[in-house]
Each structure stands twice: as C-alpha cells, then as structure tokens.
Scaffold this active site. Structure first.
Site, PDB file in Angstrom:
ATOM      1  N   VAL A 192      11.422  -5.581  10.165  1.00 10.74           N
ATOM      2  CA  VAL A 192      10.305  -6.437  10.581  1.00 10.74           C
ATOM      3  C   VAL A 192      10.451  -6.834  12.044  1.00 10.74           C
ATOM      4  O   VAL A 192       9.465  -6.832  12.797  1.00 10.74           O
ATOM      5  CB  VAL A 192      10.208  -7.683   9.681  1.00 10.74           C
ATOM      6  CG1 VAL A 192       9.143  -8.650  10.214  1.00 10.74           C
ATOM      7  CG2 VAL A 192       9.872  -7.290   8.252  1.00 10.74           C
ATOM      8  N   SER A 249      25.124  -7.178  15.384  1.00 12.30           N
ATOM      9  CA  SER A 249      24.195  -6.392  16.203  1.00 12.30           C
ATOM     10  C   SER A 249      24.162  -6.828  17.655  1.00 12.30           C
ATOM     11  O   SER A 249      23.563  -6.145  18.497  1.00 12.30           O
ATOM     12  CB  SER A 249      22.783  -6.488  15.620  1.00 12.30           C
ATOM     13  OG  SER A 249      22.732  -5.956  14.312  1.00 12.30           O
ATOM     14  N   CYS A 296       4.339 -10.945   2.093  1.00 12.63           N
ATOM     15  CA  CYS A 296       3.568  -9.753   2.462  1.00 12.63           C
ATOM     16  C   CYS A 296       2.460  -9.436   1.452  1.00 12.63           C
ATOM     17  O   CYS A 296       1.326  -9.112   1.832  1.00 12.63           O
ATOM     18  CB  CYS A 296       4.504  -8.552   2.624  1.00 12.63           C
ATOM     19  SG  CYS A 296       5.662  -8.326   1.270  1.00 12.63           S
ATOM     20  N   GLN A 341       5.039  -2.452  -4.856  1.00 12.56           N
ATOM     21  CA  GLN A 341       5.599  -2.765  -3.556  1.00 12.56           C
ATOM     22  C   GLN A 341       6.646  -1.747  -3.095  1.00 12.56           C
ATOM     23  O   GLN A 341       7.561  -1.393  -3.830  1.00 12.56           O
ATOM     24  CB  GLN A 341       6.195  -4.178  -3.578  1.00 12.56           C
ATOM     25  CG  GLN A 341       5.128  -5.234  -3.816  1.00 12.56           C
ATOM     26  CD  GLN A 341       5.659  -6.653  -3.826  1.00 12.56           C
ATOM     27  OE1 GLN A 341       5.259  -7.461  -4.642  1.00 12.56           O
ATOM     28  NE2 GLN A 341       6.544  -6.986  -2.901  1.00 12.56           N
ATOM     29  N   HIS A 368       2.357  -1.535   0.658  1.00 12.05           N
ATOM     30  CA  HIS A 368       2.206  -2.159  -0.654  1.00 12.05           C
ATOM     31  C   HIS A 368       0.797  -1.930  -1.194  1.00 12.05           C
ATOM     32  O   HIS A 368      -0.182  -1.959  -0.440  1.00 12.05           O
ATOM     33  CB  HIS A 368       2.426  -3.670  -0.565  1.00 12.05           C
ATOM     34  CG  HIS A 368       3.842  -4.085  -0.312  1.00 12.05           C
ATOM     35  ND1 HIS A 368       4.893  -3.208  -0.299  1.00 12.05           N
ATOM     36  CD2 HIS A 368       4.376  -5.321  -0.075  1.00 12.05           C
ATOM     37  CE1 HIS A 368       6.020  -3.877  -0.061  1.00 12.05           C
ATOM     38  NE2 HIS A 368       5.721  -5.153   0.076  1.00 12.05           N
TER      39      HIS A 368
END
Length: 341
Positions: free
Chosen positions: A15, A41, A129, A156, A242
């Site tokens: 995302v 990260s 979502c 989904q 989805h």
C-alpha cells in the site's frame, strides 16, 4: 499552488508503494516526500518522480515540517506514531483500523461523505478496502431511494494481506502444478486453487473481524445506524482486485434500470453490465484502475424492493492508496488542513 511536505509511513509495503505511485500519477503538490518504514527497511530507497528517496526509520522519527502523513504501516505503527505526527503539526490519513470507529475521527470516502472531514482533529481514517468500494457503489442508490438492508459477500484478493501473501500464492501455485507439498504460512490453509471463508480472527458470535468492519464502517460512513448490514468475507486465489456480491433492500422501490442509470452518473463508478456479451466486472478489469466497477445489476425476485449487483475494485488503489490521496486532495480543496481545537 502551494507545495506540501508529505510523509508515507510503511513506504516499502504494497500500500505504501501504491501511495507513492498515486501521489506521482495524480500530480499531488508534493514539495518534499519523506518515506518511513521499520528499522529492517531503513536505508533502502523508494522512487518518486524518477529520484531515489531514502527510507527513514520510523522509530524515534520527528514529523516536524510534515503537513500530510499517510500511514500504511499497520495498527501498531498508527497507534504509536500517528498521535506524535499530529502533535508535530501533520494531518494524518490512516489506513489501519486503529481509529476508524473512534467517534472523534472522521471515516471518509470522498465520493460519499467528504463533509465529515470538516471537524477533524488531526486524524482522518481510511476505511476498510471492501467497505470503500461498496459504499461508493451504493451511495447514489442510498441518496435516491434509501437503503434499509445490505447483504454482502466479498471475494478478496491476497494483496489485501501484503507482499508475503502474494508470494505465498505464487509459490503454492507452482508447488501444486509441480506436485510438491504445500506448506501454508500466511493463511491457515492452502490458498492456491482454494477459497478460505475467513478474513481476520473470529469473534464469539461467529463473525470475523473483517465482517464486523464492513458492518460498522458502512453505518458510520453513511451516518445511518438504521441500515441493517450482514457480511461474509472470503479470501480467494487472486493477486489483486476485490469483488463483492451485494444485495440491497431499498426504502423506495426502484428498478434495475433506474439503479443502473444512477450508477452511470456516480463519481468514481464505471458500469460494465452486458452479461449477454459476457461483460461484467472482474479482478483483471479493475487491477491498476481507479474506478469502482459495477455490473450484474438486476431485480431481486425474492423481495419487493431488492436489487442485486456485482462490484469490483483494485483494493490497493481505491481500496487504500487512492482513497487516502483523494482525502488529502479534498482537504486542500476545502481548506481543511488545520485541525479543529
């Protein structure tokens, strides 16, 4: 136009990467982009407008100077760092479930309830979502005829769980084809060539957390506690996009043709509804796109005021990243950046 300092928290996740992509594609007025992630990260880079942006460690980070903070790092990151970002002067648009049902936090889908942002106190929540795509499609019908009941079943994609789930699906497909053993790790069961009727943990009443999200969020977004909502959420072996089978009962009887005409005029909606020509929304149609696709609109013969429809949308875009950026755009357009005291 003024440029803004924008932060993306969870910048290396699916995302977060999509948020950065959408900011660039929509030419959001970013003067400076800052990217945050966990220590694992930190030190890597993300690309924005062709330039590498160093990923900063979220732990102990300062948000001074940041005007928009787009959070997609999960509930722990949001709970810990979103209040700190607000304290430092940023408006937080949060993609986790941390603040969605907080009565002091607006839960916003711009095409549906942009006005709810007017009294924000520094945090605006991005809905689930699956909820987002459903309410975008139902908004024009709700306004025209009212809705008393919603029955939704979702299909989904694994991208909703994250990178590890996408990789697990790919690996399991290969393993099944090559007749190797499958070892589920992300999901409790094999997802390749399978359907899992569980998203999130189950509550004592037998509903999953994902199902309760859809029920409660729908009522909050419409500002209508009288709507009766029931949901069944299902994980399917699709990478991205989805789908939902939605049945509604309206207050005023409308026909499928009237519902289709309303949908054709609705912002953010694209009608694909020619079943005789095998045209209806599918995950491959919505992946990478911004619109909520609607088809299979038909009268429900089992009740007097019933309509059935099929909805598809890219869960990473309209279901998350795009909706967050649209909230930021609406804040600028409505001059609502400053939080209410």
């Amino acid at each position: 136009m003024k440029d803004y300092e924008v932060a993306v928290i969870g910048a290396t996740g699916l995302v977060g990467q999509e948020m950065i992509k959408v900011l660039e594609e929509r030419r959001f007025p970013v003067g400076k982009l800052r990217a945050f992630a966990t220590a694992r990260s930190a030190g890597s880079t993300v690309l924005f407008r062709g330039e590498a942006v160093a990923v900063e460690n979220i732990e102990g980070a300062s948000f001074k100077g940041i005007e928009f903070a787009l959070f997609s790092g999960g509930e722990i990151a949001s709970t810990v760092y979103a209040p700190a970002a607000v304290k430092d002067g940023a408006v937080v648009i949060d993609n986790s479930a941390s603040f969605r049902m907080d009565p002091e936090v607006p839960l916003v889908v711009p095409e549906v309830n942009a006005g709810a942002m007017a009294h924000h106190r520094g945090i605006i929540a991005n809905p689930n979502c699956s909820t987002i795509q459903m309410v975008v499609a139902l908004k024009p019908i709700y306004d025209a005829a009212g809705i008393t009941r919603i029955v939704v079943t979702t299909y989904q994609a694994v991208a909703g769980t994250g990178k590890a789930a996408v990789e697990e699906l790919e690996e399991q497909v290969k393993a099944v084809i090559e007749k190797r053993p499958v070892q589920p790790q992300v999901y409790p069961h094999q997802i390749a060539f399978n359907v899992i009727p569980q998203i999130g943990d189950f509550e004592a009443d037998g509903y999953s957390k994902e199902e309760w999200k859809m029920i409660l969020e729908t009522k909050k977004i419409f500002g209508d506690d009288t709507i009766r909502v029931t949901a069944t959420t299902v994980r399917v072996p699709v990478k991205q996009g989805h789908c939902e089978a939605v049945n509604i009962e309206t207050k005023r009887k409308i026909t499928a043709d009237e519902a289709r005409r309303l949908l054709e005029k609705a912002p953010g909606v694209k009608v694909i509804d020619s079943p005789g020509q095998h045209l209806y929304p599918m995950p491959l149609d919505c992946a990478g796109g911004d619109d909520v696709l609607v088809g299979r609109v038909r009268n429900d013969p089992s009740i007097e005021k019933g309509i059935d429809m099929w909805i598809a949308a890219d869960n990473l875009r309209k279901g998350a990243a795009l909706n967050a950026v649209q909230i930021a755009e609406a804040l600028i357009e409505r001059d609502l950046l400053r939080a209410c005291p």
